[in-house]
Design an enzyme around this catalytic site. Structure first.
Site: not given
Length: 202
Positions: A176, A126
């Site tokens: 993230h 991610s």
């Protein structure tokens, strides 16, 4: 722009780095999911465990970006890479694309180590995927109204992805956001108007 109309063979030839990353991630997931003790050990040895990084296992700052926690985790990340990766690879070129992807993922893991707490454990691509989003954010910043379709598509996706990061349980928020920031910073360098002009002169 992000609708994939290529055949399988055309996709592989046009986007070799995206294809290679997808294949590697799926292969490693299949390998670590086998019902053997060495498969579980391989998974454990690559997992991002801050306590073990602190003990000197520095490879865990790289390997987590090739491991996934469950098939849905893998499919979501690979689908994002499949859809958004090709356009970035086409725009930046292969070397710049893999630089954005790898550095975003690695720095996401480094940030998770320094700011996530010693008890933190994590895995997933991610951070690198958010690096792709960040690079598109930089392109939007420079092009402004020149590429309205890109802005209309990517800006809501970036905003929604950030919002979902904070709403979903068990998400590595630090990874993230760090990946997004690193991708944006690298994109600011790559997409600077003077540098883009130099690409076109080659």
């Amino acid at each position: 722009m992000f609708i994939r109309t290529e055949s399988f063979s055309q996709y592989i030839r046009a986007y070799p780095f995206v294809t290679a990353l997808i294949v590697i991630n799926i292969f490693i997931y299949a390998l670590t999911g086998m019902p053997f003790s060495w498969s579980k050990e391989l998974y454990y040895q690559g997992f991002g465990i801050n306590a073990l990084v602190a003990e000197g296992e520095w490879w865990r700052l790289l390997t987590p970006m090739f491991l996934h926690i469950g098939v849905m985790h893998l499919l979501f990340n690979m689908f994002s890479l499949f859809i958004f990766g090709p356009e970035l690879e086409k725009i930046t070129g292969k070397a710049r694309f893999i630089t954005i992807y790898m550095l975003s993922g690695i720095f996401a893991n480094i940030a998770t180590y320094f700011f996530g707490g010693i008890e933190t454990a994590h895995a997933g691509a991610s951070g690198a995927i958010f690096g792709i989003f960040g690079a598109f954010g930089a392109l939007i910043y420079y092009t402004k109204k020149a590429l309205p379709q890109l802005r209309q598509i990517m800006l809501p996706i970036i905003i929604l992805s950030v919002i979902m990061t904070f709403l979903q349980p068990g998400v590595n928020i630090i990874g993230h956001i760090s990946g997004l920031i690193v991708g944006f910073i690298i994109g600011l360098s790559y997409f600077h108007p003077k540098r883009v002009v130099s690409w076109r002169k080659r």
